[in-house]
Design an enzyme around this catalytic site. Structure first.
Site, PDB file in Angstrom:
ATOM      1  N   ASP A 295      30.476   0.528  -3.638  1.00 55.10           N
ATOM      2  CA  ASP A 295      30.307   1.636  -2.702  1.00 55.10           C
ATOM      3  C   ASP A 295      30.014   2.892  -3.521  1.00 55.10           C
ATOM      4  O   ASP A 295      30.789   3.237  -4.420  1.00 55.10           O
ATOM      5  CB  ASP A 295      31.572   1.846  -1.873  1.00 55.10           C
TER       6      ASP A 295
ATOM      7  N   ASP B 118      30.746  -2.347  12.289  1.00 53.55           N
ATOM      8  CA  ASP B 118      32.017  -1.807  11.819  1.00 53.55           C
ATOM      9  C   ASP B 118      32.815  -1.416  13.051  1.00 53.55           C
ATOM     10  O   ASP B 118      32.312  -0.678  13.902  1.00 53.55           O
ATOM     11  CB  ASP B 118      31.794  -0.576  10.936  1.00 53.55           C
TER      12      ASP B 118
END
Length: 239
Positions: free
Chosen positions: A8, A130
């Site tokens: 990330d 998500d």
């Protein structure tokens, strides 16, 4: 089951967040390229890369760094974060990225996904779902929609999506274990599409259970960076 270690990216560094909170950020490697090389040298085949800056900015903020990561590592790479235009997808594919993840746009503009599938094919386009409490989160997890994760997945599958990345935001970065019930339901409800699990992985046993549920892949982040699971252990699943 394919294992995809995660990188990330925020402010040019490899980081981990807690429940998607940008204020709870830990730098796990200031050198993103070095981290990618570590995965490649360990024999990992494929990684999951998220442009966290891009997710908030709504554009491919770290595009150049991600393109360089692909070039220097030679790894299979899927990328998400800030994908809002077909031109961004085309650009990522042109620099060698293997799969591009569409997240917020799947909720806000389903026709965008349809156009992406038609232009680039279902092997290149992944839909990232998500969810918080089962409802789809968008804009780098800063907003929550009124769409539940199963409804979105089934709608996208009818459109031709073949691969989903599903993340329970409340589990992400917590090392509390995945939301098995959600994965069981997704796998049961989908007829042709496959699921990559993400969020909450804490130990090797979590991966074994997800494999038994029938997910096609699992993304591992904090559990690796904290030392809970080694790269050698990840490779036993065919990383």
């Amino acid at each position: 089951m394919q294992i995809l270690p995660a990188i990330d990216i925020k402010d040019g560094q490899a980081v981990r967040l807690f429940k998607g909170d940008f204020n709870q950020k830990t730098v796990v490697n200031p050198d993103v390229l070095d981290q990618a090389k570590t995965f490649a040298e360990a024999g990992i085949d494929f990684i999951h890369v998220v442009d966290l800056d891009g997710a908030v900015d709504g554009r491919a903020t770290n595009r150049d760094l991600i393109a360089q990561l692909k070039q220097v590592s030679g790894l299979g790479v899927e990328v998400g974060g800030g994908i809002r235009t077909l031109e961004q997808i085309e650009d990522y594919l042109n620099v060698g990225i293997d799969r591009v993840i569409v997240g917020s746009m799947a909720v806000k503009n389903p026709d965008f996904v349809k156009a992406a599938l038609e232009q680039f094919g279902s092997d290149k386009i992944v839909v990232g779902i998500d969810a918080k409490n089962g409802y789809v989160a968008t804009e780098g997890w800063l907003e929550t929609s009124t769409v539940d994760y199963i409804s979105l997945a089934k709608e996208m599958e009818k459109m031709g999506v073949k691969l989903f990345v599903y993340t329970d935001v409340d589990r992400d970065g917590t090392l509390t274990g995945p939301n098995y019930a959600h994965y069981e339901r997704l796998v049961a409800e989908l007829t042709t599409a496959k699921v990559i699990a993400s969020g909450g992985i804490a130990e090797l046993g979590n991966l074994t259970k997800l494999q038994d549920i029938g997910v096609a892949g699992t993304i591992v982040g904090k559990a690796y960076y904290n030392g809970n699971i080694s790269l050698d252990e990840l490779k036993t699943f065919g990383g």
